[in-house]
Design a protein around this motif. Structure first.
Motif, mmCIF file in Angstrom:
data_model
loop_
_atom_site.group_PDB
_atom_site.id
_atom_site.type_symbol
_atom_site.label_atom_id
_atom_site.label_comp_id
_atom_site.label_asym_id
_atom_site.label_seq_id
_atom_site.Cartn_x
_atom_site.Cartn_y
_atom_site.Cartn_z
ATOM 1 N N TYR A 295 -11.463 48.977 25.693
ATOM 2 C CA TYR A 295 -12.260 48.001 26.435
ATOM 3 C C TYR A 295 -11.811 48.006 27.885
ATOM 4 O O TYR A 295 -10.615 47.997 28.174
ATOM 5 C CB TYR A 295 -12.075 46.592 25.847
ATOM 6 N N ASN B 161 -7.826 47.092 27.499
ATOM 7 C CA ASN B 161 -7.343 46.587 26.225
ATOM 8 C C ASN B 161 -7.560 47.671 25.177
ATOM 9 O O ASN B 161 -8.629 48.267 25.139
ATOM 10 C CB ASN B 161 -8.142 45.328 25.872
ATOM 11 N N LEU C 260 -7.841 47.349 21.822
ATOM 12 C CA LEU C 260 -8.927 46.799 21.025
ATOM 13 C C LEU C 260 -8.625 45.338 20.793
ATOM 14 O O LEU C 260 -7.518 44.889 21.027
ATOM 15 C CB LEU C 260 -9.088 47.547 19.689
ATOM 16 N N THR C 261 -9.597 44.584 20.374
ATOM 17 C CA THR C 261 -9.354 43.164 20.152
ATOM 18 C C THR C 261 -8.629 42.985 18.820
ATOM 19 O O THR C 261 -8.668 43.849 17.969
ATOM 20 C CB THR C 261 -10.669 42.373 20.136
ATOM 21 N N GLY C 262 -7.955 41.868 18.655
ATOM 22 C CA GLY C 262 -7.226 41.611 17.426
ATOM 23 C C GLY C 262 -5.805 41.193 17.716
ATOM 24 O O GLY C 262 -5.394 41.097 18.871
ATOM 25 N N ALA C 263 -5.043 40.941 16.668
ATOM 26 C CA ALA C 263 -3.672 40.466 16.819
ATOM 27 C C ALA C 263 -2.859 41.441 17.663
ATOM 28 O O ALA C 263 -2.969 42.650 17.513
ATOM 29 C CB ALA C 263 -3.030 40.314 15.446
ATOM 30 N N ASN C 264 -2.022 40.917 18.523
ATOM 31 C CA ASN C 264 -1.116 41.684 19.391
ATOM 32 C C ASN C 264 -1.813 42.464 20.503
ATOM 33 O O ASN C 264 -1.154 43.115 21.294
ATOM 34 C CB ASN C 264 -0.248 42.659 18.590
ATOM 35 N N SER C 265 -3.142 42.469 20.547
ATOM 36 C CA SER C 265 -3.772 43.181 21.655
ATOM 37 C C SER C 265 -3.706 42.304 22.894
ATOM 38 O O SER C 265 -3.670 41.077 22.801
ATOM 39 C CB SER C 265 -5.210 43.552 21.314
ATOM 40 N N LYS C 266 -3.642 42.935 24.033
ATOM 41 C CA LYS C 266 -3.484 42.187 25.272
ATOM 42 C C LYS C 266 -4.143 42.975 26.388
ATOM 43 O O LYS C 266 -4.364 44.183 26.281
ATOM 44 C CB LYS C 266 -2.005 41.994 25.585
ATOM 45 N N LEU C 267 -4.463 42.263 27.445
ATOM 46 C CA LEU C 267 -5.045 42.902 28.617
ATOM 47 C C LEU C 267 -3.932 43.428 29.515
ATOM 48 O O LEU C 267 -2.940 42.742 29.743
ATOM 49 C CB LEU C 267 -5.889 41.904 29.410
#
Lengths: 113, 113
Positions: A32, A92, A94-101
């Motif tokens: 992303y 990012n 991908l979205t979800g747990a532990n993902s961050k920008l």
């Protein structure tokens, strides 16, 4: 090498110019790609985002992602003084747990009337 | 109606003091974040919480302790303030963890003398 590199700027253009803002990245897991705009003394606000490679257009703004080159761009057509702000790219995996920008350092754009 | 609000907006304090920053979001989001933006505008994540649970702790010194009493609130307490803590601290929220659309508060400008 930093994960996300952004042209340092600042950038000053006359009103009506086409502006090109760019970022490169090293982490091939990024999926992303976002552009945030931050006016002086304000918080960043999401301008646009794209998923994977390709183009996305929203009014005068076009976001472009080239995953093969690990390069993203934001084009602003017919730039206006109200576009004067700092533009931050963000990525990012991908979205979800532990993902961050992960953000680029930002480039300050000034559009002269 | 402010989506993400922070208090205070400005904080000037002496080295060694303890201070807190409060954040509230009325967007109904599950995830909240603390970011630090240094003088060169580099924005870096410090913590993220999902529904009151700590998800991300980005190797921030132990002097920084976040607390989330409920999913709409995320506070940041800083002990023994140091000169290097001077920065703008932004609270943000998103619908889910690592969400691309993050909504930022106006920032708290901390100056440690």
């Amino acid at each position: 090498q930093k994960e996300v590199e952004q042209d340092p700027g600042p950038l000053s253009v006359p009103e009506g110019a086409i502006v090109s803002l760019n970022c490169t990245y090293s982490n091939s897991a990024f999926q992303y790609f976002m552009w945030y705009r931050q006016y002086s003394r304000k918080g960043p606000e999401l301008l646009m985002y794209t998923y994977s490679s390709g183009n996305k257009e929203d009014g005068r703004f076009t976001a472009q992602v080239d995953k093969s080159s690990k390069y993203i761009s934001l084009f602003i057509r017919d730039s206006q003084p109200s576009d004067s702000a700092t533009y931050l790219c963000a990525m990012n995996p991908l979205t979800g747990a532990n993902s961050k920008l992960t953000f680029g350092k930002g480039i300050t754009l000034s559009v002269r009337p | 109606d402010t989506a993400v609000s922070q208090t205070p907006k400005y904080l000037v304090t002496q080295m060694g003091n303890d201070k807190s920053i409060k954040c509230e979001q009325n967007l109904g989001h599950d995830t909240m974040y603390w970011y630090k933006q240094d003088s060169k505008k580099f924005l870096k994540i410090m913590f993220s919480y999902n529904n009151k649970e700590l998800i991300i702790n980005e190797t921030v010194p132990n002097r920084f302790s976040p607390k989330s009493p409920d999913k709409a609130h995320l506070n940041l307490h800083i002990n023994s303030l140091e000169l290097g803590d001077s920065a703008v601290y932004f609270c943000a929220s998103s619908q889910m963890t690592g969400g691309v659309a993050q909504y930022f508060g106006p920032g708290t400008r901390l100056l440690v003398l």
